[in-house]
Scaffold this active site. Structure first.
Site: not given
Lengths: 297, 297, 297, 297
Positions: B240-242
């Protein structure tokens, strides 16, 4: 050295490279032919950037490669490449990274671009060397010497301008300068001098040209009540403030900024915009055509 | 269609073109070989951009050309090029400008990115078409229909997430979607769903990642007292978000901005950053390698 | 001198002024009471800026005025104002423009912020004076002396850190320093030293905090593949890289920028962000509360 | 309503407030007198911003306060304040947050600013309401009705301009419009019409004025080879493109951008610059004096 005009030569940090800037009428197969020519001679292409101006039908290319063989080969290959480019109907210049450009900086009294250019050069940011400072005032003489850079005082008055320009020209020839940078130099170079110099001259104008051309642009900006101030680096031509633009940037201002604040904020813009333009020029990233530039950044 | 993964196809405004994105171990002669291959088959190269990651020894290229012959030729040439690239040890995908990408947009309640994407699409900014909106709420259903775009309501709760994801997957398959855009969609796609989708998913996160990953980034930013807020468009991955970052931008904020002001200012950032990322993706300008992107802008 | 903490005093270009920074629980009538107090004593308010944090119920004000009477009056009025502010339940500091702040700059080997701060100071940009450079290396000693600024060599090793910090503290006390600027100083000041210094310490961190806190932020940024790099000026506190942020800015980067390019581009950010923060601090524009700042720009 | 000209009234989200914009000859004690006047009547000042133009000797102030008592009190207090300001030699206008401004938007064929303004209004960004769209073409009629906003078709030709302007004026009077926004409206309003309108008219020009005033600014920009394009929101005056500037912004462009790309990139600038100017105007943040503005942001 025989590799075209103007001669500007970035640094050889590692393996010496050749950098060619080409432009001419667009035609099919140019990318393949140019890369094929280099490949056939054992060169290895590091970077290649193309641009097409579809309206004008012009092809632009910057290509950088490592030639096979000894240093002498590079110089010969540069000459061969120019002939090859001509056979394609292209105008070209070729830069050898093994020869560093020699830069003369013209100054007046303002010192911010002067310090900035020298400190960046000393930090290794430029593919070239500042070999002399020429000033129409002596305000920066001591600082220049503190940096170990020769300072030449060439005063200019309305009466003595022709003689002063003759001295400037002689100096540039003596120095073997490849590039002249006007670092807030407050005199206009005559069209005659620019022609005789015959080498690129980069100027910084303290507005987002074409707005506020001419004198005292910060005063003009303040009077008009704009909300942005700018700076523009361009090649100097016989048409004052109208030469090909290399780089521009702006900063927000408000009603709280008086003329003095615009001047102060503008100094930061002038420094970074001029330095970026000089850097790009020295790395062979700026191609001039007509009154515009293609910057292969 | 058989030309590699993921299949994304920009618009054919004029002559249909092929766009190839290549990367693999660097070796001498790649530029010449690729352009030579195209030239030998009568193609005319319009654009070619290369990049070398010297530390990693990887070569990256985006090359766009007009193939000779009829439309059928272009599809066959795309397949041939993939085989050629493989023979050079390169990973490649090839895009045909004659087939427009099909885009599915996932939304929740926030409408700013939704309106922005649709209006840009209708203005002709995108090399692809928005073929459906899927929302876990119905807030935007009427607006979608007003634009003439089908709206699919797929509610998601903690209990029903597996079934909801199955419906989402079925919808994407039915649509033949080439790209999923999460336009402030407030649910996390499971790693399992992302894998099954097997097509690029672009998300907009409302902070300058990696700062303020996770939930409520504007609240985090306000609490930390930062002077800039940002937005980040990235490919969604199981982390997530990476995922690989495509585009980022920021805006200045001050102590005068409360959380609500950050949210309002952030909407403009989110819109332009997401739209730019989608646009670049659709034009075949984004090459993913490892967890990073090369954007040939 | 008896006018509160920390004592920082901008320049008196023209008429000496008093600058007060106030904050405390919000209540009706604060603007009127403060301006009334000044007016009743014959003072003329030049600038007054207020801010309310509605969530927290805190009132903030920066107010600058010309007191009536002789120079001695100003100092007495500063003391009276502090008592008045306390009677309103406000925390306050008062700055006299007639006394210039004394600045100590800590450096290591990197020279860009060092040169930049000194040149801006010499250009008259700062309401204060750089009175000494302290370095844990001697690389900048000669340059400092070239500028006519005393250089103090205080080497720091893991073993000698306590003694080195004792020397640093003694130096600051001897100098009567009002402000310490860490100009890419590569040692962490201990919590103990910061407390003993008891004066503001401004640090420049080469990332957009809170992203990439800690060491080698450009390497972290390159590894993550971000499209923006940043710089953050903040007050140093015992929590490394977590002190109140004064100013931040960013620059766009691309895949073409290696770590060295990020370092080079970052130098420009670091210079301008640090200089702006120092400038605002010296002009009494920065009010710290909790771990955040209000900047009256 | 009797509270001065021009009448513009931000939203009353919470307690109704009064906002005064003042300017006039500078004199000691103005800040104290104004805040004292409000305090004496039981008002609580929320915000107060001052600016002095030292060269011109002019004092500017924006002050917002909550009056004591019922809604009727606010209107009476507004009138009283105007009389008080006049007694100080100040020009003033007073805005009541309890009455929302009525906005008429003029359009031609381009739809980006039109959609943007309406969507921001519907998102609650504006302290006012869009009450009508007037177009000299019918391209946006259906979209306007889709948003539930009346559309008025007032065609304009060289021959019918006087009659068309009479219709425009009648419409504005019928609407009770407080503000006219020219959202890429491609006709010049005559000096006569502007005078008769007697209310503020905000225009968006697609260049960084004063550069590229007049027609086809993106073509002009492309021909000059600038590296930045801009947009300028200004009050329309009888001097075309020369009215007081409210807001400006720019975006970087390169040689790769043809005129069509400038147009596309420019749309984003035009939208955000115009919306910001309208927002500031509606919140009573823009004070015009001479041909410049003070924006209390």
């Amino acid at each position: 050295m025989l590799v075209g005009f103007p001669l500007v030569f970035p640094t050889a940090m590692e393996t010496p490279t050749l950098i060619a800037l080409l432009h001419g009428p667009d035609q099919p197969g140019l990318v393949a032919r140019v890369s094929g020519w280099i490949f056939a001679r054992g060169g290895n292409i590091l970077h290649a950037d193309q641009h097409r101006d579809r309206e004008a039908g012009i092809f632009f290319q910057r290509i950088e490669w490592v030639p096979t063989g000894s240093a002498g080969v590079a110089e010969r290959e540069a000459g061969d490449f120019l002939a090859f480019a001509a056979s394609l109907g292209m105008q070209a210049k070729v830069i050898l990274s093994s020869r560093r450009a020699r830069i003369a900086v013209f100054v007046s009294k303002a010192d911010h671009c002067f310090h900035d250019l020298i400190l960046r050069w000393k930090a290794g940011d430029f593919s070239g060397d500042i070999v002399a400072i020429a000033g129409n005032h002596t305000d920066l003489a001591e600082a220049a010497r503190g940096y170990g850079v020769p300072f030449h005082h060439i005063p200019v008055t309305a009466d003595t301008k022709p003689q002063a320009e003759a001295r400037q020209l002689a100096l540039l020839n003596d120095l073997g300068a490849d590039l002249v940078v006007l670092a807030r130099y407050m005199q206009v170079l005559s069209a005659d001098l620019l022609e005789k110099i015959g080498r690129p001259v980069i100027n910084i104008h303290h507005s987002f040209l074409p707005a506020f051309a001419g004198g005292k642009p910060y005063h003009q900006a303040h009077a008009r009540g704009v909300k942005l101030i700018g700076a523009t680096a361009h090649y100097a031509t016989r048409d004052l403030d109208e030469g090909p633009i290399i780089h521009q940037d702006v900063a927000q201002v408000t009603h709280r900024h008086g003329v003095e604040d615009l001047v102060r904020k503008g100094r930061d813009l002038e420094k970074t915009v001029l330095a970026q333009a000089v850097r790009w020029h020295l790395e062979g990233r700026v191609l001039v055509y007509g009154n515009k530039t293609v910057v292969f950044d």
